[in-house]
Write an enzyme that holds these catalytic residues in place. Sequence first.
Site, short mmCIF file in Angstrom:
data_model
loop_
_atom_site.label_atom_id
_atom_site.label_comp_id
_atom_site.label_asym_id
_atom_site.label_seq_id
_atom_site.Cartn_x
_atom_site.Cartn_y
_atom_site.Cartn_z
N ASN A 11 22.22 -47.40 -43.51
CA ASN A 11 20.80 -47.13 -43.28
C ASN A 11 20.22 -46.52 -44.56
O ASN A 11 20.47 -45.36 -44.86
CB ASN A 11 20.67 -46.16 -42.09
N LYS A 13 17.21 -45.84 -45.14
CA LYS A 13 16.05 -44.97 -44.82
C LYS A 13 14.91 -45.23 -45.80
O LYS A 13 14.77 -46.33 -46.30
CB LYS A 13 16.47 -43.50 -44.82
N HIS A 97 16.92 -44.11 -33.76
CA HIS A 97 17.53 -43.23 -34.75
C HIS A 97 16.97 -41.82 -34.57
O HIS A 97 15.80 -41.65 -34.24
CB HIS A 97 17.25 -43.75 -36.17
N GLU A 99 15.93 -39.64 -36.49
CA GLU A 99 14.71 -39.31 -37.25
C GLU A 99 13.48 -39.89 -36.56
O GLU A 99 12.40 -39.31 -36.59
CB GLU A 99 14.85 -39.78 -38.70
N GLU A 169 25.40 -40.43 -32.99
CA GLU A 169 25.07 -39.65 -34.18
C GLU A 169 24.60 -38.26 -33.78
O GLU A 169 23.42 -38.05 -33.49
CB GLU A 169 23.93 -40.35 -34.95
N GLY A 175 22.89 -36.19 -42.36
CA GLY A 175 22.32 -35.77 -43.64
C GLY A 175 22.59 -34.31 -43.97
O GLY A 175 21.98 -33.76 -44.88
N SER A 215 27.10 -37.88 -41.68
CA SER A 215 27.84 -37.48 -42.88
C SER A 215 29.21 -38.14 -42.98
O SER A 215 30.18 -37.51 -43.42
CB SER A 215 27.94 -35.95 -42.96
#
Length: 255
Positions: A11, A13, A97, A99, A169, A175, A215
Site C-alpha cells: 500500500n 498510500k 483501511h 486510515e 491490521e 506505521g 509494521s
Amino acid sequence: MTNRKPFVGGNWKMNLHGDEAALLAKQLVDSLPSNEKVDIAVFPAFTYLASVGAILKDSAVKLGAQDFYTTENGAYTGEVSLSMLKDVGVSVVLVGHSERRHVLGESNSTCNQKTLAALDAGMEVILCIGEKLEQREAGQTNFVNYGQMALGLAGVTAEQMSKITIAYEPVWAIGTGKTATPQDAQKAHAAIRNFLIFAYGQEVASTVRIQYGGSMKPGNASDLVGQDDIDGGLIGGAALKSSDFTAICEAAVSK
Ligand code: PEP
C-alpha cells in the site's frame, strides 16, 4: 502447513510522485519472485495507476486501488468509479483501511457498500479490520474484528468469499514501528478464521487468506508469515523500498 497461497500487498498510500512510482514499479518487476508461490499486488495513488499499470502489464504483479466510489458514474465530484479503475487495469481494491476508517471517517456500512460494489464489479477485495490500542487494552480485539467482519461482509455469499482477503491490521501497529508478536497475531488470525467458519463453514473459511498488516518488515516477516493462519501481509512503509518489499515477498514464498 496450509494450501493457501500467500498474498502480499504493497500500500503506497499518498506517497511517491510519478517518477518515483515508475522507478519502484520497474524495480519490483525485476526483483519480485514469480507468482507461482505468492500473489502480489501494489496500490499506488490514483494519479499513477495508469503509468504504474503500464509497467506492471506483462508481470504477475496485480494493480490495486486504495479506494473508489460505489456508483458507476454521475455527479460525484472528486470520486473515481470501479469501472474507471478497471479501465486502467485495476483488479483488486482495498476496503476499510484503518486510515479511511479512523482518519477519513468511513463507517462499517460504507465498507459494506464498497465490498458489495467491488464484488459486483468483479474485483478482488482486501477488507481491512483491526482494533485500536484502547480496544486491545480493554480486551476487545476479537469483538472489534468480529463486528467489522459481520458488518463489512453482510450480504457477501460463500461463493464470493473466494474474492475476499481479510487484512488484520491492529491500528496501533500501522506505521508506528510496533508489531504484534507472531504469537499475538496468530491468536487474532485464528479467531478471525473461527468467525469465518461460523459465518461460511469450514470449507470456505479454510481457503480465505488472512494477511497481517502493521509494521511488517524484512526482519519480522518470516516469523509472522510462518504462523499457521497468517497468509501474507499488507505492507505500508516497507512497500516503498523495492529491496524491503521483495524480501517480504520472498519470506512469504518460503512459508
Ligand atoms: C498499512 O498501511 O496497511 C500498513 C500496514 O502500514 P505499515 O506497514 O507502514 O505499518
